[in-house]
Design a protein around this motif. Sequence first.
Motif, PDB file in Angstrom:
ATOM      1  N   MET A 146       5.218  10.513 -11.703  1.00 52.88           N
ATOM      2  CA  MET A 146       6.440   9.872 -11.213  1.00 52.88           C
ATOM      3  C   MET A 146       6.116   9.011  -9.997  1.00 52.88           C
ATOM      4  SD  MET A 146       9.750   9.384 -11.244  1.00 52.88           S
ATOM      5  CE  MET A 146      10.450  10.696 -12.250  1.00 52.88           C
ATOM      6  N   TYR A 147       6.406   7.738 -10.101  1.00 53.38           N
ATOM      7  CA  TYR A 147       6.225   6.836  -8.969  1.00 53.38           C
ATOM      8  C   TYR A 147       7.554   6.640  -8.241  1.00 53.38           C
ATOM      9  CZ  TYR A 147       1.685   5.612 -10.955  1.00 53.38           C
ATOM     10  OH  TYR A 147       0.392   5.662 -11.442  1.00 53.38           O
ATOM     11  N   ASP A 148       7.463   6.333  -6.970  1.00 46.87           N
ATOM     12  CA  ASP A 148       8.666   5.929  -6.241  1.00 46.87           C
ATOM     13  C   ASP A 148       9.066   4.517  -6.637  1.00 46.87           C
ATOM     14  OD1 ASP A 148       8.960   8.308  -4.736  1.00 46.87           O
ATOM     15  OD2 ASP A 148       7.367   7.644  -3.383  1.00 46.87           O
ATOM     16  N   VAL A 149       8.066   3.638  -6.804  1.00 45.56           N
ATOM     17  CA  VAL A 149       8.360   2.270  -7.208  1.00 45.56           C
ATOM     18  C   VAL A 149       7.227   1.718  -8.062  1.00 45.56           C
ATOM     19  CG1 VAL A 149       7.421   1.318  -5.034  1.00 45.56           C
ATOM     20  CG2 VAL A 149       9.010  -0.051  -6.423  1.00 45.56           C
ATOM     21  N   VAL A 150       7.602   1.118  -9.178  1.00 45.68           N
ATOM     22  CA  VAL A 150       6.673   0.352  -9.999  1.00 45.68           C
ATOM     23  C   VAL A 150       6.978  -1.119  -9.770  1.00 45.68           C
ATOM     24  CG1 VAL A 150       6.026  -0.299 -12.345  1.00 45.68           C
ATOM     25  CG2 VAL A 150       6.320   2.109 -11.766  1.00 45.68           C
ATOM     26  N   ILE A 151       5.946  -1.880  -9.426  1.00 47.70           N
ATOM     27  CA  ILE A 151       6.063  -3.315  -9.196  1.00 47.70           C
ATOM     28  C   ILE A 151       5.394  -4.021 -10.363  1.00 47.70           C
ATOM     29  CG2 ILE A 151       5.459  -5.217  -7.661  1.00 47.70           C
ATOM     30  CD1 ILE A 151       5.334  -3.052  -5.390  1.00 47.70           C
ATOM     31  N   ILE A 152       6.119  -4.912 -11.008  1.00 47.14           N
ATOM     32  CA  ILE A 152       5.598  -5.593 -12.187  1.00 47.14           C
ATOM     33  C   ILE A 152       5.159  -6.995 -11.797  1.00 47.14           C
ATOM     34  CG2 ILE A 152       6.097  -6.364 -14.533  1.00 47.14           C
ATOM     35  CD1 ILE A 152       8.290  -4.197 -14.620  1.00 47.14           C
ATOM     36  N   GLY A 153       3.847  -7.187 -11.693  1.00 48.70           N
ATOM     37  CA  GLY A 153       3.301  -8.484 -11.317  1.00 48.70           C
ATOM     38  C   GLY A 153       2.595  -8.436  -9.976  1.00 48.70           C
ATOM     39  N   ALA A 154       1.396  -9.022  -9.913  1.00 50.07           N
ATOM     40  CA  ALA A 154       0.578  -8.958  -8.699  1.00 50.07           C
ATOM     41  C   ALA A 154       0.355 -10.332  -8.094  1.00 50.07           C
ATOM     42  CB  ALA A 154      -0.775  -8.295  -8.996  1.00 50.07           C
ATOM     43  N   GLY A 155       1.407 -11.150  -8.089  1.00 48.46           N
ATOM     44  CA  GLY A 155       1.358 -12.399  -7.351  1.00 48.46           C
ATOM     45  C   GLY A 155       1.699 -12.157  -5.888  1.00 48.46           C
ATOM     46  N   PRO A 156       1.963 -13.210  -5.124  1.00 45.87           N
ATOM     47  CA  PRO A 156       2.269 -13.036  -3.696  1.00 45.87           C
ATOM     48  C   PRO A 156       3.443 -12.107  -3.441  1.00 45.87           C
ATOM     49  CG  PRO A 156       1.902 -15.348  -4.200  1.00 45.87           C
ATOM     50  CD  PRO A 156       1.919 -14.642  -5.516  1.00 45.87           C
ATOM     51  N   ALA A 157       4.505 -12.207  -4.252  1.00 42.61           N
ATOM     52  CA  ALA A 157       5.670 -11.341  -4.067  1.00 42.61           C
ATOM     53  C   ALA A 157       5.324  -9.887  -4.366  1.00 42.61           C
ATOM     54  CB  ALA A 157       6.827 -11.811  -4.953  1.00 42.61           C
ATOM     55  N   GLY A 158       4.637  -9.659  -5.480  1.00 42.71           N
ATOM     56  CA  GLY A 158       4.294  -8.295  -5.867  1.00 42.71           C
ATOM     57  C   GLY A 158       3.335  -7.626  -4.904  1.00 42.71           C
ATOM     58  N   LEU A 159       2.317  -8.366  -4.468  1.00 44.41           N
ATOM     59  CA  LEU A 159       1.350  -7.806  -3.525  1.00 44.41           C
ATOM     60  C   LEU A 159       2.001  -7.489  -2.183  1.00 44.41           C
ATOM     61  CD1 LEU A 159      -1.687 -10.102  -4.381  1.00 44.41           C
ATOM     62  CD2 LEU A 159      -1.503  -7.646  -4.863  1.00 44.41           C
ATOM     63  N   THR A 160       2.881  -8.384  -1.727  1.00 43.36           N
ATOM     64  CA  THR A 160       3.577  -8.125  -0.469  1.00 43.36           C
ATOM     65  C   THR A 160       4.499  -6.927  -0.593  1.00 43.36           C
ATOM     66  OG1 THR A 160       3.521 -10.477   0.065  1.00 43.36           O
ATOM     67  CG2 THR A 160       5.068  -9.124   1.295  1.00 43.36           C
ATOM     68  N   ALA A 161       5.233  -6.846  -1.701  1.00 41.95           N
ATOM     69  CA  ALA A 161       6.097  -5.687  -1.928  1.00 41.95           C
ATOM     70  C   ALA A 161       5.284  -4.403  -1.935  1.00 41.95           C
ATOM     71  CB  ALA A 161       6.855  -5.853  -3.239  1.00 41.95           C
ATOM     72  N   GLY A 162       4.110  -4.462  -2.556  1.00 41.80           N
ATOM     73  CA  GLY A 162       3.254  -3.281  -2.592  1.00 41.80           C
ATOM     74  C   GLY A 162       2.790  -2.864  -1.207  1.00 41.80           C
ATOM     75  N   ILE A 163       2.408  -3.837  -0.391  1.00 41.71           N
ATOM     76  CA  ILE A 163       1.968  -3.547   0.980  1.00 41.71           C
ATOM     77  C   ILE A 163       3.080  -2.866   1.764  1.00 41.71           C
ATOM     78  CG2 ILE A 163       1.353  -4.638   3.178  1.00 41.71           C
ATOM     79  CD1 ILE A 163      -0.179  -6.755   1.456  1.00 41.71           C
ATOM     80  N   TYR A 164       4.276  -3.430   1.702  1.00 41.55           N
ATOM     81  CA  TYR A 164       5.404  -2.870   2.459  1.00 41.55           C
ATOM     82  C   TYR A 164       5.816  -1.503   1.925  1.00 41.55           C
ATOM     83  CZ  TYR A 164       6.526  -6.755   5.575  1.00 41.55           C
ATOM     84  OH  TYR A 164       6.504  -7.686   6.585  1.00 41.55           O
ATOM     85  N   ALA A 165       5.851  -1.355   0.600  1.00 44.37           N
ATOM     86  CA  ALA A 165       6.277  -0.089   0.019  1.00 44.37           C
ATOM     87  C   ALA A 165       5.287   1.029   0.336  1.00 44.37           C
ATOM     88  CB  ALA A 165       6.449  -0.246  -1.487  1.00 44.37           C
ATOM     89  N   ALA A 166       4.006   0.766   0.132  1.00 40.46           N
ATOM     90  CA  ALA A 166       2.998   1.794   0.382  1.00 40.46           C
ATOM     91  C   ALA A 166       2.926   2.132   1.870  1.00 40.46           C
ATOM     92  CB  ALA A 166       1.638   1.315  -0.123  1.00 40.46           C
TER      93      ALA A 166
END
Length: 306
Positions: A1-21
């Motif tokens: 179970m993940y808290d958040v799945v981000i679909i796509g690793a462009g600038p938006a996805g990578l930034t969202a991943g940085i902030y979420a993690a």
Amino acid sequence: MYDVVIIGAGPAGLTAGIYAARGGLKTVIVELAMPGGQAASTEKIENYPGFPDGINGYELMNSFHKQALAFGVEFIFEEVQKLDLKETVKKIHTDRQVLDSRAVIITAGSKPRLLGVPGEDVFRGRGVSYCATCDGAFFKDKTIVVVGGGEAAIEEGAYLTRFAKEVIIAHRRTGFRASQITMNRAKDNAKIRFELNVVIEEILGSDFVEGVRIRDVLSGETRKIPADGVFIYVGTDPNDQFINGEIETDDRGYIFTNDLLQTNIVGVYAAGDIRNTPLRQVATAVGDGALAAVEVEKYLAEIIKI
């Protein structure tokens, strides 16, 4: 179970991943290809703050990727095929598995729009390209036609002059959507010439591209232009192949969001080029990704009580 799945690793996805993690969420980014999206294939990004001399797109996106890894973002390189979003626990179906998540951020970005003329499919990879950085070096001392009148067409056309002996920019109007500074550089480049008020009717060749047939939109006259390559920059379409009728989109497939990047489905957000937005740039994608991740944190804290 993940808290958040981000679909796509462009600038938006990578930034969202940085902030979420960084916010303590168990975070995974699902990406079909390499991290960075279209930005990673851009030769030089000049309008991203902090780099007064500009920066290579791959280099910038590689830094984003490394930073996401440093904060503990997990990456899964698979293709998302469909989404089940109705329940509190969202299910993301890839070509290999099903991921469960409390929230989803869709940052799948967009892809180059096809010109849709005879010869385009036939000669793709044999003279037809959508990426100057990827394929420009194959056209040393050749003649290239660049189709389009926006920022990407003019910038990538200028980049192609590093290799080509001549770059012909074909545009259906006399006005351009590119910035004035970009246009000035192109007009001052001795290797660039413009064909205006024309549309490409056909890409010609035998084994490889040998030219294009253009039509003057004012006179209706058609003629052939010899060329060894055709680079197409006529806009983008969303990577929406996995999105079904649950998520509200415009007639082109771009996702509607509110000011907090929420879609019409609770717990599902969209950021970057995939959403209905007036500007698609690395800078705006980064802002979107940060906001979406922060809103997911609030959603999980207040609604799910993690």
